[in-house]
Write an enzyme that holds these catalytic residues in place. Structure first.
Site, short mmCIF file in Angstrom:
data_model
loop_
_atom_site.label_atom_id
_atom_site.label_comp_id
_atom_site.label_asym_id
_atom_site.label_seq_id
_atom_site.Cartn_x
_atom_site.Cartn_y
_atom_site.Cartn_z
N ASP A 55 0.82 -1.20 0.00
CA ASP A 55 0.00 0.00 0.00
C ASP A 55 0.86 1.26 0.00
OD1 ASP A 55 0.89 -0.15 2.62
OD2 ASP A 55 -1.10 -0.17 3.53
N SER A 56 2.17 1.09 0.03
CA SER A 56 3.10 2.20 -0.19
C SER A 56 2.89 2.82 -1.56
CB SER A 56 4.55 1.72 -0.05
OG SER A 56 4.77 0.54 -0.81
N LYS A 89 -1.12 -9.53 2.82
CA LYS A 89 -0.40 -9.05 4.01
C LYS A 89 -1.29 -8.08 4.76
CE LYS A 89 3.10 -6.05 3.70
NZ LYS A 89 2.61 -4.91 4.56
N GLU A 148 -1.46 -5.64 8.51
CA GLU A 148 -0.74 -5.08 9.64
C GLU A 148 -1.46 -5.42 10.94
OE1 GLU A 148 -0.02 -0.92 9.15
OE2 GLU A 148 0.90 -1.16 7.16
N GLU A 169 9.09 -4.59 10.61
CA GLU A 169 9.53 -3.28 10.14
C GLU A 169 10.04 -2.42 11.28
OE1 GLU A 169 8.10 0.61 7.52
OE2 GLU A 169 6.80 -1.15 7.65
#
Length: 284
Positions: free
Chosen positions: A44-45, A113, A115, A182
């Site tokens: 989503d970057s 993925k 978070e 991260e």
């Protein structure tokens, strides 16, 4: 052969490092795939590096599906992982499964993925039960940057470090196929990689992880945003691109491009007839 989640697991067992880069379009994904990158992350970057948003929170499911499809078409060997964007899974476990299914069915991803650690174990378990591999993202979680107080290293004090370890153990137990760590201290990330049996992928988490990931615009110096400490520039592609664009503009303005080598010819008799016909018509 096409990489799968089993390939990544085997890499960990063989102590072979896993390579992952972000990808958002067909052309770049194809170059990465042909270069031997193990995994392509449709992150989503893309909200910041492709769409110009200030953060990842504005990214939608439609954005993710659109870019995921493009990357998947290029990935002949690489394993494709696509992010569940902000609020696509937070509202309920049902929404998590439904939207994960969309990324697999419509986005052609091989895994999703999300978070979150212990708080999202039910979501991970149900997505996994739907036969969709899940990579859990813990440590610094960009979608939660407001709650975390900014982009900063996580797990530096005892309580935070313990929470990250418990998150890792919990998501593994819930069925996660891998963990992305991260901005976690290197020693802590190494310990987690030793504690869990599933692969760990680090970004700003040291060499002790089972693999590494970077945003490709960062590692090619293409993004004008603030560069993090963990980023290494492998080639000044951004500057090379800007120089190429400047050279193009200059040559067009100076009529150096296109040259005769870039033009197509026409028979002189045909051209003479065309000129004669239209000249006469014009005169008439």
């Amino acid at each position: 052969m096409k990489n799968t989640i089993l390939t990544l697991q085997q890499r960990k067992l063989n102590q072979e490092k896993i390579t992952m880069l972000t990808a958002y379009d067909y052309t770049t994904a194809r170059l990465m795939d042909e270069s031997g990158v193990d995994c392509l992350l449709v992150g989503d970057s893309l909200g910041m590096v492709m769409l110009g948003y200030q953060s990842t929170v504005s990214v939608t499911m439609e954005d993710m599906i659109h870019h995921s499809k493009a990357v998947a078409r290029a990935a002949k060997t690489a394993f494709v992982v696509t992010d569940l964007p902000f609020m696509s899974y937070h509202t309920s476990a049902y929404d998590a499964v439904y939207n994960a299914g969309r990324l697999i069915q419509e986005g052609q991803a091989q895994a999703v993925k999300l978070e979150g650690g212990q708080a999202f174990c039910e979501h991970i378990q149900l997505i996994t039960q739907a036969s969709i591999p899940v990579i859990a993202h813990i440590g610094l979680m960009p979608q939660s940057v407001l709650a975390l107080g900014g982009y900063k290293v996580q797990g530096k004090d005892y309580n935070d470090a313990k929470k990250i370890v418990l998150d890792a153990l919990a998501v593994e137990q819930a069925g996660a196929a891998a963990i992305l760590l991260e901005c976690v201290p290197a020693e802590l990330a190494k310990l987690i990689s030793e504690l869990v049996s599933i692969p760990t992928i680090g970004i700003g988490a040291g060499v002790g992880c089972d693999g590494q990931v970077l945003v490709y615009q960062d590692m090619l110096s293409m993004y004008a945003g603030v560069s993090s400490k963990f980023v290494k520039s492998f080639a000044p592609i951004g500057e090379q691109m800007k120089q190429a664009f400047k050279d193009y503009c200059a040559e067009v303005k100076q009529q150096q491009f296109p040259s005769a080598n870039h033009e197509f010819a026409i028979d002189s008799d045909v051209m003479a007839k065309i000129k004669s016909e239209f000249f006469i018509s014009h005169q008439g």
